[in-house]
Design a protein around this motif. Structure first.
Motif, PDB file in Angstrom:
ATOM      1  N   UNK A 127       0.866  -1.179   0.000  1.00  0.00           N
ATOM      2  CA  UNK A 127       0.000   0.000   0.000  1.00  0.00           C
ATOM      3  C   UNK A 127       0.903   1.229   0.000  1.00  0.00           C
ATOM      4  N   UNK A 128       0.664   2.128  -0.944  1.00  0.00           N
ATOM      5  CA  UNK A 128       1.395   3.395  -0.991  1.00  0.00           C
ATOM      6  C   UNK A 128       0.373   4.517  -0.807  1.00  0.00           C
ATOM      7  N   UNK A 129       0.573   5.322   0.206  1.00  0.00           N
ATOM      8  CA  UNK A 129      -0.378   6.376   0.554  1.00  0.00           C
ATOM      9  C   UNK A 129       0.306   7.730   0.451  1.00  0.00           C
ATOM     10  N   UNK A 130      -0.396   8.687  -0.123  1.00  0.00           N
ATOM     11  CA  UNK A 130       0.053  10.084  -0.167  1.00  0.00           C
ATOM     12  C   UNK A 130      -1.069  10.905   0.460  1.00  0.00           C
ATOM     13  N   UNK A 131      -0.800  11.575   1.593  1.00  0.00           N
ATOM     14  CA  UNK A 131      -1.886  12.215   2.332  1.00  0.00           C
ATOM     15  C   UNK A 131      -1.352  13.393   3.155  1.00  0.00           C
ATOM     16  N   UNK A 132      -2.222  14.382   3.384  1.00  0.00           N
ATOM     17  CA  UNK A 132      -1.871  15.491   4.256  1.00  0.00           C
ATOM     18  C   UNK A 132      -1.941  15.002   5.710  1.00  0.00           C
ATOM     19  N   UNK A 133      -1.127  15.624   6.551  1.00  0.00           N
ATOM     20  CA  UNK A 133      -1.069  15.202   7.952  1.00  0.00           C
ATOM     21  C   UNK A 133      -2.431  15.337   8.641  1.00  0.00           C
ATOM     22  N   UNK A 134      -3.214  16.372   8.268  1.00  0.00           N
ATOM     23  CA  UNK A 134      -4.532  16.571   8.883  1.00  0.00           C
ATOM     24  C   UNK A 134      -5.469  15.387   8.657  1.00  0.00           C
ATOM     25  N   UNK A 135      -5.274  14.679   7.564  1.00  0.00           N
ATOM     26  CA  UNK A 135      -6.221  13.635   7.168  1.00  0.00           C
ATOM     27  C   UNK A 135      -5.678  12.232   7.393  1.00  0.00           C
ATOM     28  N   UNK A 136      -4.448  12.147   7.870  1.00  0.00           N
ATOM     29  CA  UNK A 136      -3.809  10.840   8.032  1.00  0.00           C
ATOM     30  C   UNK A 136      -4.563   9.954   9.016  1.00  0.00           C
ATOM     31  N   UNK A 137      -5.089  10.546  10.073  1.00  0.00           N
ATOM     32  CA  UNK A 137      -5.751   9.762  11.112  1.00  0.00           C
ATOM     33  C   UNK A 137      -6.941   8.971  10.566  1.00  0.00           C
ATOM     34  N   UNK A 184      -5.502  16.858  -1.268  1.00  0.00           N
ATOM     35  CA  UNK A 184      -5.613  15.627  -2.038  1.00  0.00           C
ATOM     36  C   UNK A 184      -5.009  14.460  -1.266  1.00  0.00           C
ATOM     37  N   UNK A 185      -5.478  13.273  -1.594  1.00  0.00           N
ATOM     38  CA  UNK A 185      -4.866  12.055  -1.066  1.00  0.00           C
ATOM     39  C   UNK A 185      -4.950  10.976  -2.145  1.00  0.00           C
ATOM     40  N   UNK A 186      -4.101   9.987  -2.018  1.00  0.00           N
ATOM     41  CA  UNK A 186      -4.165   8.839  -2.923  1.00  0.00           C
ATOM     42  C   UNK A 186      -3.757   7.591  -2.172  1.00  0.00           C
ATOM     43  N   UNK A 200     -11.284  18.558   2.746  1.00  0.00           N
ATOM     44  CA  UNK A 200     -11.263  20.020   2.844  1.00  0.00           C
ATOM     45  C   UNK A 200     -12.599  20.541   3.313  1.00  0.00           C
ATOM     46  N   UNK A 201     -12.571  21.650   4.037  1.00  0.00           N
ATOM     47  CA  UNK A 201     -13.809  22.198   4.596  1.00  0.00           C
ATOM     48  C   UNK A 201     -14.689  22.856   3.549  1.00  0.00           C
ATOM     49  N   UNK A 202     -14.065  23.399   2.517  1.00  0.00           N
ATOM     50  CA  UNK A 202     -14.838  24.166   1.534  1.00  0.00           C
ATOM     51  C   UNK A 202     -15.216  23.350   0.303  1.00  0.00           C
ATOM     52  N   UNK A 203     -14.830  22.078   0.257  1.00  0.00           N
ATOM     53  CA  UNK A 203     -15.212  21.216  -0.868  1.00  0.00           C
ATOM     54  C   UNK A 203     -15.858  19.956  -0.311  1.00  0.00           C
ATOM     55  N   UNK A 204     -16.770  19.384  -1.082  1.00  0.00           N
ATOM     56  CA  UNK A 204     -17.425  18.169  -0.651  1.00  0.00           C
ATOM     57  C   UNK A 204     -16.441  17.014  -0.760  1.00  0.00           C
ATOM     58  N   UNK A 205     -16.370  16.210   0.301  1.00  0.00           N
ATOM     59  CA  UNK A 205     -15.451  15.078   0.296  1.00  0.00           C
ATOM     60  C   UNK A 205     -15.809  14.138  -0.850  1.00  0.00           C
ATOM     61  N   UNK A 206     -14.813  13.783  -1.647  1.00  0.00           N
ATOM     62  CA  UNK A 206     -15.081  12.934  -2.805  1.00  0.00           C
ATOM     63  C   UNK A 206     -13.830  12.138  -3.161  1.00  0.00           C
ATOM     64  N   UNK A 207     -14.040  11.047  -3.903  1.00  0.00           N
ATOM     65  CA  UNK A 207     -12.910  10.223  -4.323  1.00  0.00           C
ATOM     66  C   UNK A 207     -13.277   9.469  -5.586  1.00  0.00           C
ATOM     67  N   UNK A 208     -12.261   9.118  -6.339  1.00  0.00           N
ATOM     68  CA  UNK A 208     -12.400   8.301  -7.541  1.00  0.00           C
ATOM     69  C   UNK A 208     -11.644   7.001  -7.309  1.00  0.00           C
ATOM     70  N   UNK A 209     -12.321   5.891  -7.501  1.00  0.00           N
ATOM     71  CA  UNK A 209     -11.683   4.576  -7.391  1.00  0.00           C
ATOM     72  C   UNK A 209     -11.562   3.990  -8.795  1.00  0.00           C
TER      73      UNK A 209
END
Length: 260
Positions: A127-137, A184-186, A200-209
């Motif tokens: 598993x390779x993860x790229x994520x901001x520290x705020x969202x890591x948890x 962003x995260x991946x 992010x607070x100002x955008x709706x949480x979303x993801x593409x799989x």
């Protein structure tokens, strides 16, 4: 015998000509036409077809003479060709059908977290993860579970995190990063399944799989450049800052509007 010869790909006339040539080898097309009682035009056309199929041979003479390939040789040749064709068909057609790449969209916090947990839980090797520290948890517990069952977990974070995970690469932020409206995260699982999204607070949480090879390759390339860049910065950080400015400002200055 006519029906048997037709079953191996000869026409009715070709079968009759072949039998005639077995009875009387090395005869002219004229003689063949007399034996099968068919016009010479049709017989010569059939003889050309038989020659092309390797069923009869020609002898250069005046006139040209025709001779049947012995039945044993003919059957062995046909069997060899059939075996070769069969192997090729099995190789090409017996493989699982190639399905088109899939794209799935997830929106909202609950759907996003479920997608992350599922992709991570179903990984088997890496598993390779790229994520901001705020969202890591949001994904740390699932990543710890994966590492605990033997999956190699590599996390690249934007900003520092504190975690017992074994392999964490930290990218320190510049001031420019603070203005991002989305983070962003991946997640790349086993090099074949990808989840890309944003918090992010100002955008709706979303993801593409997706399992689209272009997206997979894009994430692999990003990981490659992160690895190389992190090692170079670790070993030559002072020299890089001296030559290219803090945060590589001298390099990116003329492209900043494109990165905004």
């Amino acid at each position: 015998m006519i029906e048997e010869l037709r079953s191996i790909g000869l026409s009715d006339l070709e079968a009759r000509i072949y039998l005639a040539l077995l009875e009387e080898p090395e005869i002219s097309g004229y003689e063949v036409a007399k034996r099968v009682s068919v016009s010479r035009t049709n017989v010569y056309a059939a003889l050309r077809a038989l020659t092309d199929k390797g069923v009869c041979r020609t002898i250069e003479a005046e006139p040209v003479l025709y001779d049947a390939v012995p039945i044993a040789e003919l059957i062995r040749t046909m069997k060899t060709r059939f075996d070769q064709t069969s192997r090729l068909l099995l190789q090409e057609l017996d493989a699982p059908p190639k399905k088109a790449a899939s794209f799935y969209s997830w929106k909202g916090e609950q759907a996003l977290r479920q997608a992350m947990d599922r992709v991570i839980a179903n990984s088997e090797r890496s598993i390779i993860v790229d994520v901001w520290s705020e969202d890591f948890q949001a994904m740390e517990e699932a990543l710890l579970d994966a590492e605990g069952r033997g999956v190699r977990v590599i996390v690249m974070t934007i900003g520092k995190v504190h975690t017992p995970l074994k392999e964490v690469i930290t990218h320190l932020r510049s001031a420019d990063w603070e203005g991002h409206i989305s983070r962003k995260f991946s997640v790349l699982a086993d090099g074949k399944a990808a989840l890309i999204g944003s918090f992010g607070k100002t955008v709706k949480l979303s993801a593409l799989e997706t399992d689209h090879p272009s997206i997979i390759e894009l994430l692999k390339n990003g990981f490659y450049h992160d690895l190389v860049g992190e090692r170079i910065e670790r070993d030559f950080g002072d020299a890089l800052a001296e030559n290219y400015g803090k945060d590589y400002e001298k390099i990116i200055a003329s492209y900043r509007e494109l990165l905004a």
